[in-house]
Design a protein around this motif. Sequence first.
Motif, PDB file in Angstrom:
ATOM      1  N   ASP A 192      75.767 -23.449  -9.550  1.00  0.00           N
ATOM      2  CA  ASP A 192      76.997 -23.377  -8.765  1.00  0.00           C
ATOM      3  C   ASP A 192      77.281 -24.786  -8.248  1.00  0.00           C
ATOM      4  OD1 ASP A 192      79.009 -22.973  -6.909  1.00  0.00           O
ATOM      5  OD2 ASP A 192      77.993 -21.352  -5.860  1.00  0.00           O
ATOM      6  N   SER A 193      78.441 -25.344  -8.581  1.00  0.00           N
ATOM      7  CA  SER A 193      78.739 -26.730  -8.196  1.00  0.00           C
ATOM      8  C   SER A 193      78.800 -26.914  -6.680  1.00  0.00           C
ATOM      9  CB  SER A 193      80.053 -27.187  -8.836  1.00  0.00           C
ATOM     10  OG  SER A 193      81.128 -26.388  -8.393  1.00  0.00           O
ATOM     11  N   ASP A 194      79.060 -25.836  -5.936  1.00  0.00           N
ATOM     12  CA  ASP A 194      79.084 -25.946  -4.475  1.00  0.00           C
ATOM     13  C   ASP A 194      77.699 -26.208  -3.898  1.00  0.00           C
ATOM     14  OD1 ASP A 194      81.784 -25.697  -4.091  1.00  0.00           O
ATOM     15  OD2 ASP A 194      81.733 -23.547  -3.720  1.00  0.00           O
ATOM     16  N   ALA A 215      79.696 -34.007  -3.881  1.00  0.00           N
ATOM     17  CA  ALA A 215      79.127 -32.894  -3.116  1.00  0.00           C
ATOM     18  C   ALA A 215      80.132 -31.747  -3.088  1.00  0.00           C
ATOM     19  CB  ALA A 215      78.787 -33.320  -1.700  1.00  0.00           C
ATOM     20  N   SER A 216      79.639 -30.545  -3.265  1.00  0.00           N
ATOM     21  CA  SER A 216      80.436 -29.318  -3.136  1.00  0.00           C
ATOM     22  C   SER A 216      81.760 -29.374  -3.872  1.00  0.00           C
ATOM     23  CB  SER A 216      80.666 -28.987  -1.667  1.00  0.00           C
ATOM     24  OG  SER A 216      79.446 -28.812  -1.013  1.00  0.00           O
ATOM     25  N   TRP A 272      82.457 -28.715 -12.739  1.00  0.00           N
ATOM     26  CA  TRP A 272      81.999 -29.437 -11.560  1.00  0.00           C
ATOM     27  C   TRP A 272      83.054 -29.400 -10.458  1.00  0.00           C
ATOM     28  CZ3 TRP A 272      77.199 -31.906 -11.125  1.00  0.00           C
ATOM     29  CH2 TRP A 272      76.439 -31.923 -12.291  1.00  0.00           C
ATOM     30  N   LYS A 273      84.316 -29.225 -10.826  1.00  0.00           N
ATOM     31  CA  LYS A 273      85.415 -29.205  -9.854  1.00  0.00           C
ATOM     32  C   LYS A 273      85.686 -27.807  -9.311  1.00  0.00           C
ATOM     33  CE  LYS A 273      87.917 -32.991 -12.090  1.00  0.00           C
ATOM     34  NZ  LYS A 273      89.132 -33.358 -12.824  1.00  0.00           N
ATOM     35  N   GLU A 323      75.075 -50.649  -9.022  1.00  0.00           N
ATOM     36  CA  GLU A 323      74.237 -51.708  -9.587  1.00  0.00           C
ATOM     37  C   GLU A 323      73.307 -51.167 -10.665  1.00  0.00           C
ATOM     38  OE1 GLU A 323      74.319 -54.933  -8.811  1.00  0.00           O
ATOM     39  OE2 GLU A 323      75.826 -54.724  -7.238  1.00  0.00           O
ATOM     40  N   ASP A 324      73.026 -51.992 -11.630  1.00  0.00           N
ATOM     41  CA  ASP A 324      72.058 -51.684 -12.661  1.00  0.00           C
ATOM     42  C   ASP A 324      70.700 -51.431 -11.999  1.00  0.00           C
ATOM     43  OD1 ASP A 324      71.265 -51.380 -15.363  1.00  0.00           O
ATOM     44  OD2 ASP A 324      70.409 -53.403 -15.341  1.00  0.00           O
ATOM     45  N   GLY A 325      70.018 -50.367 -12.385  1.00  0.00           N
ATOM     46  CA  GLY A 325      68.702 -50.049 -11.843  1.00  0.00           C
ATOM     47  C   GLY A 325      68.718 -49.112 -10.653  1.00  0.00           C
ATOM     48  N   GLU A 326      69.906 -48.784 -10.112  1.00  0.00           N
ATOM     49  CA  GLU A 326      69.963 -47.858  -8.981  1.00  0.00           C
ATOM     50  C   GLU A 326      69.584 -46.452  -9.434  1.00  0.00           C
ATOM     51  OE1 GLU A 326      73.030 -49.412  -5.672  1.00  0.00           O
ATOM     52  OE2 GLU A 326      73.996 -48.536  -7.437  1.00  0.00           O
ATOM     53  N   LYS A 327      69.022 -45.690  -8.516  1.00  0.00           N
ATOM     54  CA  LYS A 327      68.551 -44.347  -8.816  1.00  0.00           C
ATOM     55  C   LYS A 327      69.695 -43.340  -8.658  1.00  0.00           C
ATOM     56  CE  LYS A 327      64.668 -41.326  -7.769  1.00  0.00           C
ATOM     57  NZ  LYS A 327      63.489 -41.149  -6.941  1.00  0.00           N
ATOM     58  N   ILE A 328      69.831 -42.439  -9.639  1.00  0.00           N
ATOM     59  CA  ILE A 328      70.787 -41.338  -9.600  1.00  0.00           C
ATOM     60  C   ILE A 328      69.985 -40.079  -9.266  1.00  0.00           C
ATOM     61  CG2 ILE A 328      72.507 -40.002 -10.872  1.00  0.00           C
ATOM     62  CD1 ILE A 328      72.619 -42.396 -12.874  1.00  0.00           C
ATOM     63  N   VAL A 329      70.415 -39.327  -8.261  1.00  0.00           N
ATOM     64  CA  VAL A 329      69.676 -38.142  -7.830  1.00  0.00           C
ATOM     65  C   VAL A 329      70.617 -36.945  -7.774  1.00  0.00           C
ATOM     66  CG1 VAL A 329      68.268 -37.124  -5.997  1.00  0.00           C
ATOM     67  CG2 VAL A 329      68.101 -39.566  -6.465  1.00  0.00           C
ATOM     68  N   VAL A 330      70.228 -35.843  -8.435  1.00  0.00           N
ATOM     69  CA  VAL A 330      70.958 -34.580  -8.351  1.00  0.00           C
ATOM     70  C   VAL A 330      70.149 -33.668  -7.432  1.00  0.00           C
ATOM     71  CG1 VAL A 330      71.872 -32.597  -9.617  1.00  0.00           C
ATOM     72  CG2 VAL A 330      71.839 -34.855 -10.698  1.00  0.00           C
ATOM     73  N   VAL A 331      70.801 -33.168  -6.369  1.00  0.00           N
ATOM     74  CA  VAL A 331      70.124 -32.348  -5.365  1.00  0.00           C
ATOM     75  C   VAL A 331      70.765 -30.958  -5.316  1.00  0.00           C
ATOM     76  CG1 VAL A 331      69.577 -32.117  -2.900  1.00  0.00           C
ATOM     77  CG2 VAL A 331      69.544 -34.370  -3.987  1.00  0.00           C
ATOM     78  N   TRP A 332      69.936 -29.931  -5.322  1.00  0.00           N
ATOM     79  CA  TRP A 332      70.376 -28.544  -5.175  1.00  0.00           C
ATOM     80  C   TRP A 332      70.100 -28.109  -3.743  1.00  0.00           C
ATOM     81  CZ3 TRP A 332      67.312 -24.320  -3.876  1.00  0.00           C
ATOM     82  CH2 TRP A 332      67.925 -23.061  -3.973  1.00  0.00           C
ATOM     83  N   SER A 333      71.082 -27.425  -3.115  1.00  0.00           N
ATOM     84  CA  SER A 333      70.923 -26.899  -1.754  1.00  0.00           C
ATOM     85  C   SER A 333      70.942 -25.383  -1.809  1.00  0.00           C
ATOM     86  CB  SER A 333      72.057 -27.386  -0.853  1.00  0.00           C
ATOM     87  OG  SER A 333      72.073 -28.784  -0.793  1.00  0.00           O
TER      88      SER A 333
END
Length: 180
Positions: free
Chosen positions: A91-93, A106-107, A124-125, A153-163
């Motif tokens: 659920d994208s929310d 987010a949401s 996602w929308k 920036e190159d090297g930055e961390k991408i994080v997907v979080v589930w609530s």
Amino acid sequence: MGGAAPGVENTTMQLKNLFADEDAVSPVIGVILMVAITVILAAVIGAFVLGIGGSQEQVPQASWEFDSNNQDDINGKETISITHRGGEEMDSDLLSVSVGGEEVYASSSTSGKFSFAGSNDAAWKDSSIGITAGDTLQIQDDEHESSGVGEIEDGEKIVVVWSSSSSESTSIIGTGTVAF
């Protein structure tokens, strides 16, 4: 008449018999154990029936693919793509995405200076659709060219979080790295 006072010998015999007589010990211990087991069993069953123990919502399992491009569209804006590659529907929310510690999604909406960049991000929308395998979120940095603030920036961390929808718990369900 040399002996013990009358009744003293009788009292001593009664004390010896009291400690030696174990006829009533087994039934008393048995009853106490039965009552204790019944009380514990009733408490456990009551906790399950009333839901006191509670149940935790399971964290969905999925695999993700992360891609980044600093010249992805005609405007030359930095773009990050996150694709659901398999696993459970989401659920994208209940999802959020951050890049370099800054929340960008987010949401069902993008945050701040970021916007949707792709044509395949309807799930996602719209939280009523559900994110399934193959759905891609493309987010672009709208302010990079004009202000230079918040540049991805190159090297930055991408994080997907589930609530969790039923509590305040969260879990990281995917991580990647920006690679231009």
